[in-house]
Every structure is written in C-alpha cells, then in structure tokens.
Design a protein around this motif. Structure first.
Motif: not given
Length: 304
Positions: A53-73
């Motif tokens: 949320v707040g960042d338009k950069k796409p996340l890679a499919d293998d990115s762990p949610i524990s690192v990316t955070g739990t508030e996503l768009a």
C-alpha cells in the motif's frame, strides 16, 4: 496471519475490496494471488499486480509476506493473453503478407512482375526469418512472465504486420526491383556473387541469433527460477548478442536492396532493441554486481 488487500484500481472485479485473507506465516505473494482468485474467480492470478500500500512497485510472486508486510494492494491488469500467443500472432503477419504480395503481384501493382533473383533472395530471407521465430517461440523460448495485457497484442503486431510485413513486401516486390528493371538488371544487384555473399552473411547472423537463444534457454532448467550469467559465443562482447545478430541480418536486406521500407523498419527495430538491451544490461550488472564481466557492452561490441 491476517493480510489486508485493498483495491489499487477502478475495476468492477475489485468492488468487494478490501479483503482480509487468512494465510500461513510462510505465505508468499503467489499465495496472496491464489487466495484472491479463490474469492474473485474472474480475477485470475495473471490479472493481478500486487504491491505494498502506497508503493506502485509490483512484488515478485516469491516475495514472502512476512517481509513485504500484511497491508497490500491489488491492481486489475485487465484481460490477459499469453506471451507465446502474442509472439505467434506477431510473426504470422509477415508469413502471410509476403507470400501474398510476392505471388499475387497483379493484385497489388495492377500487373505481373517478373521477379529478379534479388527479390527471390529477399523473399527467402524474410520467410525463413519469421518461420525461425515461430519455431523458436514454440520450442525454444521460455517466458519469465506467462501473460501480458490483451491490448498489447494489437500494438506489438502492428509493428511487424505493417512495417516488416505490408510496407516491406510492397516495396521490395514491386517492378522497380524486378528482373527487367534498370535498377537491378546489369548492376551489382544482379550479380550471383553479390547475392550469395549477402546470403552467407545473413545465414551467419540468423544461426548466431539461434545459438544465442539456445544458450539462454539452457541457462535454466525447466521450472527453475535460478538466474545465471550468460557466457560463451556472442556474450563475450555484449549482454544481448541476439539483438546484435538480428541487426546484422536486417542490415543485409537493407544494403542489398536499399529499400526505404527496409531501412525504416530496421531503424525502428534497432532503436527498440537498443532500449531493451540497455535495460537488460543494467539489470544484469545490478543483479550480479562485480561478478558480471566489466568489458561487456549492451548490444553493439565495443560501442554500447
């Protein structure tokens, strides 16, 4: 683990967002996409772009949610089509257009054309080039992304269908390049030595281009995401030798015919390949750091 996914675009498929997903602590972005698709079946994983949320950069499919955070768009990318389908459609255009113009000249020029050897050679070059591309798409290429937006198939196809298809075919098969034309008859363009030297250079470029594609394919085992530094023939000099060799192949046609359509297509194609080459070169250097060969250029040996 609770993950909140909000809408990042105005799409009717996202009207019930935000969603709260209950996922395992080891979940990745791919798991988020699968969970969203389960709740909204029309929003397939290939249509989704997941970001923080707040960042338009796409996340890679293998990115762990524990690192990316739990508030996503999630953004709906719209209807998708496979890369393989796009490539097949792109290259089919010239394969249909060139035979039509070559074999049915009366339909396009109003009269028959006695084809010169120059026209026959160019016809063979173009058809074999795009036939090779179709076969590479089916049996050689592996695509890092499965799909692209459906609208791109029209934009991408226009480049090949109009420039290397209709424009090039109409220009090089017309009477100006015919067997009885003073532009060809009795000139170097009518010389067997000239034609076969051009064919030899063209064949060298096409086979070298194929070799590059096979080298890239063999870098990764099927299903593997491991990335390696490409090495060997061509890669000694540049990061994307397939573009360099393709440039040579099209320049052969340009110099043999001096066709304005051939030059326009080649300039546009080389310019686009140059942009892609620089981007790929920079990505390699960023990913592999000091391990990446320092002497390599992006696309043209010793130049850039």
């Amino acid at each position: 683990m609770k993950v909140i996914v909000s809408s990042a675009s105005r799409s009717p498929l996202l009207k019930n967002f935000p969603l709260t997903l209950d996922l395992a602590p080891s979940a990745t972005v791919a798991d988020v996409k699968a969970a969203i698709a389960a709740k909204a079946p029309k929003l397939s994983a290939s249509r989704q772009k997941i970001s923080v949320v707040g960042d338009k950069k796409p996340l890679a499919d293998d990115s762990p949610i524990s690192v990316t955070g739990t508030e996503l768009a999630v953004k709906d990318l719209g209807p998708q089509v496979s890369w393989k389908t796009v490539f097949l459609v792109e290259y089919a255009g010239p394969l249909i257009i060139h035979p039509l113009v070559f074999h049915l000249p009366r339909l396009f020029y109003g009269n028959d054309v006695k084809h010169s050897n120059l026209q026959i050679f160019v016809y063979a070059f173009v058809v074999l080039h795009f036939l090779k591309r179709e076969l590479e798409t089916l049996f050689v290429h592996r695509f890092s992304h499965a799909t692209m937006p459906l609208g791109n198939i029209f934009k991408n196809s226009a480049h090949y269908h109009l420039f290397s298809g209709l424009a090039l075919a109409y220009d090089v098969y017309r009477p100006k390049y015919g067997a009885n034309s003073p532009y060809v008859h009795g000139t170097v363009r009518d010389s067997p030595e000239f034609l076969w030297v051009g064919a030899a250079v063209w064949l060298f470029a096409e086979l070298s281009n194929l070799h590059t594609h096979l080298t890239l394919r063999n870098l990764r085992a099927p299903g593997s995401r491991e990335r390696k530094i490409p090495r060997g023939y061509g890669f000694t000099w540049v990061s994307v030798p397939n573009y360099f060799f393709e440039t040579i192949a099209w320049l052969v046609i340009c110099f043999m015919t001096n066709s304005i359509a051939a030059w326009v297509f080649t300039v546009i194609a080389v310019g686009q390949m140059g942009l892609w080459a620089v981007k790929k070169h920079q990505a390699y250097r960023k990913e592999f750091g000091t391990s990446y060969p320092r002497g390599r250029k992006a696309m043209i040996p010793f130049v850039f």
